[in-house]
Write a protein that holds these residues in place. Structure first.
Motif, PDB file in Angstrom:
ATOM      1  N   LEU A 103       0.823  -1.210   0.000  1.00 31.63           N
ATOM      2  CA  LEU A 103       0.000   0.000   0.000  1.00 31.63           C
ATOM      3  C   LEU A 103       0.856   1.259   0.000  1.00 31.63           C
ATOM      4  CD1 LEU A 103      -2.824  -1.034   2.500  1.00 31.63           C
ATOM      5  CD2 LEU A 103      -3.048  -0.662   0.030  1.00 31.63           C
ATOM      6  N   ARG A 104       1.944   1.241   0.749  1.00 35.93           N
ATOM      7  CA  ARG A 104       2.838   2.394   0.761  1.00 35.93           C
ATOM      8  C   ARG A 104       3.461   2.624  -0.618  1.00 35.93           C
ATOM      9  NH1 ARG A 104       5.922   1.045   6.498  1.00 35.93           N
ATOM     10  NH2 ARG A 104       4.520   2.243   7.851  1.00 35.93           N
ATOM     11  N   GLY A 105       3.921   1.538  -1.221  1.00 39.56           N
ATOM     12  CA  GLY A 105       4.473   1.670  -2.565  1.00 39.56           C
ATOM     13  C   GLY A 105       3.419   2.124  -3.559  1.00 39.56           C
ATOM     14  N   GLY A 106       2.195   1.589  -3.426  1.00 39.81           N
ATOM     15  CA  GLY A 106       1.110   1.986  -4.307  1.00 39.81           C
ATOM     16  C   GLY A 106       0.786   3.459  -4.199  1.00 39.81           C
ATOM     17  N   VAL A 206      16.126   3.056 -12.174  1.00 35.59           N
ATOM     18  CA  VAL A 206      16.859   3.603 -11.034  1.00 35.59           C
ATOM     19  C   VAL A 206      15.924   3.884  -9.869  1.00 35.59           C
ATOM     20  CG1 VAL A 206      18.265   5.530 -10.219  1.00 35.59           C
ATOM     21  CG2 VAL A 206      18.696   4.536 -12.473  1.00 35.59           C
ATOM     22  N   MET A 207      14.773   4.484 -10.144  1.00 38.11           N
ATOM     23  CA  MET A 207      13.870   4.848  -9.049  1.00 38.11           C
ATOM     24  C   MET A 207      13.356   3.618  -8.298  1.00 38.11           C
ATOM     25  SD  MET A 207      10.561   7.371  -9.002  1.00 38.11           S
ATOM     26  CE  MET A 207       9.382   6.261  -9.766  1.00 38.11           C
ATOM     27  N   LEU A 208      12.960   2.587  -9.021  1.00 41.71           N
ATOM     28  CA  LEU A 208      12.490   1.379  -8.361  1.00 41.71           C
ATOM     29  C   LEU A 208      13.625   0.678  -7.622  1.00 41.71           C
ATOM     30  CD1 LEU A 208      10.096   0.038 -11.136  1.00 41.71           C
ATOM     31  CD2 LEU A 208       9.418   0.770  -8.846  1.00 41.71           C
ATOM     32  N   GLY A 209      14.827   0.742  -8.192  1.00 35.77           N
ATOM     33  CA  GLY A 209      15.974   0.157  -7.514  1.00 35.77           C
ATOM     34  C   GLY A 209      16.274   0.859  -6.202  1.00 35.77           C
ATOM     35  N   VAL A 210      16.282   2.187  -6.222  1.00 33.29           N
ATOM     36  CA  VAL A 210      16.530   2.952  -4.997  1.00 33.29           C
ATOM     37  C   VAL A 210      15.401   2.738  -3.995  1.00 33.29           C
ATOM     38  CG1 VAL A 210      16.787   5.279  -4.064  1.00 33.29           C
ATOM     39  CG2 VAL A 210      17.947   4.665  -6.185  1.00 33.29           C
ATOM     40  N   ALA A 211      14.169   2.631  -4.491  1.00 29.55           N
ATOM     41  CA  ALA A 211      13.039   2.362  -3.599  1.00 29.55           C
ATOM     42  C   ALA A 211      13.223   1.023  -2.887  1.00 29.55           C
ATOM     43  CB  ALA A 211      11.731   2.360  -4.395  1.00 29.55           C
ATOM     44  N   PHE A 212      13.750   0.036  -3.610  1.00 25.17           N
ATOM     45  CA  PHE A 212      14.006  -1.256  -2.975  1.00 25.17           C
ATOM     46  C   PHE A 212      15.095  -1.146  -1.917  1.00 25.17           C
ATOM     47  CE2 PHE A 212      16.357  -5.252  -2.647  1.00 25.17           C
ATOM     48  CZ  PHE A 212      15.330  -6.097  -2.245  1.00 25.17           C
ATOM     49  N   LEU A 213      16.164  -0.410  -2.219  1.00 27.13           N
ATOM     50  CA  LEU A 213      17.236  -0.252  -1.240  1.00 27.13           C
ATOM     51  C   LEU A 213      16.740   0.452   0.017  1.00 27.13           C
ATOM     52  CD1 LEU A 213      20.278   0.764  -3.477  1.00 27.13           C
ATOM     53  CD2 LEU A 213      19.621  -1.503  -2.669  1.00 27.13           C
ATOM     54  N   TRP A 214      15.815   1.361  -0.145  1.00 27.32           N
ATOM     55  CA  TRP A 214      15.245   2.064   1.002  1.00 27.32           C
ATOM     56  C   TRP A 214      14.402   1.135   1.860  1.00 27.32           C
ATOM     57  CZ3 TRP A 214      10.230   5.313   0.498  1.00 27.32           C
ATOM     58  CH2 TRP A 214       9.852   5.788   1.748  1.00 27.32           C
ATOM     59  N   ARG A 215      13.438   0.456   1.247  1.00 24.95           N
ATOM     60  CA  ARG A 215      12.495  -0.357   2.013  1.00 24.95           C
ATOM     61  C   ARG A 215      12.929  -1.812   2.181  1.00 24.95           C
ATOM     62  NH1 ARG A 215       9.760   2.583   5.068  1.00 24.95           N
ATOM     63  NH2 ARG A 215       8.480   0.750   5.462  1.00 24.95           N
ATOM     64  N   ARG A 216      13.799  -2.287   1.285  1.00 25.54           N
ATOM     65  CA  ARG A 216      14.218  -3.694   1.282  1.00 25.54           C
ATOM     66  C   ARG A 216      13.009  -4.625   1.263  1.00 25.54           C
ATOM     67  NH1 ARG A 216      19.547  -4.742  -0.202  1.00 25.54           N
ATOM     68  NH2 ARG A 216      20.638  -2.796   0.205  1.00 25.54           N
ATOM     69  N   SER A 217      12.032  -4.276   0.455  1.00 24.47           N
ATOM     70  CA  SER A 217      10.795  -5.049   0.356  1.00 24.47           C
ATOM     71  C   SER A 217      10.356  -5.145  -1.100  1.00 24.47           C
ATOM     72  CB  SER A 217       9.679  -4.388   1.177  1.00 24.47           C
ATOM     73  OG  SER A 217       8.429  -4.991   0.909  1.00 24.47           O
ATOM     74  N   VAL A 284      18.607   9.422   0.050  1.00 26.45           N
ATOM     75  CA  VAL A 284      18.866   9.938   1.401  1.00 26.45           C
ATOM     76  C   VAL A 284      18.272   9.000   2.450  1.00 26.45           C
ATOM     77  CG1 VAL A 284      18.378  11.821   3.015  1.00 26.45           C
ATOM     78  CG2 VAL A 284      19.028  12.334   0.658  1.00 26.45           C
ATOM     79  N   LEU A 285      17.028   8.572   2.235  1.00 24.73           N
ATOM     80  CA  LEU A 285      16.371   7.680   3.189  1.00 24.73           C
ATOM     81  C   LEU A 285      17.058   6.318   3.246  1.00 24.73           C
ATOM     82  CD1 LEU A 285      12.645   8.523   2.345  1.00 24.73           C
ATOM     83  CD2 LEU A 285      13.905   9.181   4.403  1.00 24.73           C
ATOM     84  N   ALA A 286      17.490   5.822   2.088  1.00 22.54           N
ATOM     85  CA  ALA A 286      18.198   4.536   2.062  1.00 22.54           C
ATOM     86  C   ALA A 286      19.525   4.644   2.803  1.00 22.54           C
ATOM     87  CB  ALA A 286      18.430   4.084   0.621  1.00 22.54           C
ATOM     88  N   GLY A 287      20.212   5.767   2.644  1.00 22.98           N
ATOM     89  CA  GLY A 287      21.466   5.964   3.363  1.00 22.98           C
ATOM     90  C   GLY A 287      21.258   6.006   4.868  1.00 22.98           C
TER      91      GLY A 287
END
Length: 300
Positions: A103-106, A206-217, A284-287
């Motif tokens: 839901l958050r990703g959506g 890139v955006m989806l990749g960084v989103a994965f690194l942030w949430r790891r989900s 920034v959030l992933a870091g």
């Protein structure tokens, strides 16, 4: 949004203690060299891509709920490859909290598409009209196809490719490589060009990749990916060059750089700029959450 704990992040890249229990103990014996090759990051990545890709190829265009059932089967294949071949735990597909992450990703995906479409419309690039198609049949078909595609693509690109390359060369290199590959993979789509490939590599790869690194989900990025494509289809905007049946039809005007032309929203400069802003924020959030990992010395 809250960020995942460092313990959650570390679990996804740490081989299980029993990961080699069915092997040869790292030495000789039957299948020793083959076992080492398959258990290496590129080995389990290719094994997973083959398995998930085969499931996707057989189910992606099936009728009714077949694409979603294919996505379920793809998750099972992914789990087997990660647990039995790679010898890794799989917190990225954990069921607890999966719905919340999706839901958050959506929500991110919906905001991304709606803001982009509204800005393009405001600048004269889009003109929407009601298509008159059956509401429930269109929504059902779009939901099944796009959900199946979102899950299987995220398992392949973010779950397998990104995590394997990250183990080898670190997060930043993995993001660049998978992002570029995501763009190249869309070069065969109708209306594709060098610009559209670059645009989708940045705003999606890139955006989806960084989103994965942030949430790891996987559920977070699959939710983002699903709602992005689902909303585009319902609005009648071509999805990576394909124009499936939607609730609206859209007429494009002016420069293709604004509207995206026949390729669709992803080839517009507007979502590219919005995507860059989101990428910076999520980096920034992933870091902060420990999601960005350096290359590990001595990795195979």
């Amino acid at each position: 949004m809250s960020t995942p704990s460092a313990a959650h992040d570390d679990a996804g890249s740490r081989p299980d203690r029993d990961g080699d229990r069915d092997g040869d103990g790292g030495g000789g014996g039957r299948g020793g060299r083959l076992g080492r090759v398959v258990r290496a990051p590129l080995g389990w990545m290719l094994a997973g891509l083959l398995g998930v890709g085969l499931v996707s190829g057989l189910t992606a265009t099936g009728p009714g709920p077949v694409p979603v059932l294919g996505a379920v089967a793809a998750v099972a294949v992914y789990w087997v490859v990660m647990r039995r071949v790679a010898g890794r735990s799989t917190p990225e597909i954990a069921r607890p909290g999966a719905g919340r992450e999706a839901l958050r990703g959506g929500a991110v995906g919906l905001g991304f598409v709606l803001v982009s479409a509204l800005l393009i419309t405001a600048f004269g690039g889009y003109d929407f009209s009601w298509a008159g198609n059956g509401f429930f049949s269109v929504v059902w078909s779009a939901a099944m196809v796009q959900a199946g595609a979102a899950v299987t693509e995220e398992l392949m690109f973010r779950g397998l490719a990104l995590q394997a390359l990250e183990q080898l060369w670190g997060s930043r290199a993995a993001i660049v490589i998978t992002g570029l590959f995501f763009g190249v993979a869309h070069l065969g789509a109708p209306g594709a060009s060098a610009w559209s490939a670059l645009a989708i590599a940045l705003e999606a790869g890139v955006m989806l990749g960084v989103a994965f690194l942030w949430r790891r989900s996987i559920w977070f990025v699959a939710g983002l990916h699903f709602v992005w494509n689902f909303a585009e289809q319902l609005l009648g905007i071509p999805v990576s060059g394909h124009t499936p049946q939607g609730l609206f039809t859209v007429d494009t005007h002016g420069s293709a750089l604004l509207s995206g032309g026949t390729f669709g929203l992803e080839a517009s400069v507007v979502p590219v700029l919005i995507g860059v802003l989101l990428i910076v924020r999520m980096v920034v959030l992933a870091g902060r959450s420990g999601g960005l990992r350096p290359r590990r010395p001595g990795r195979r």
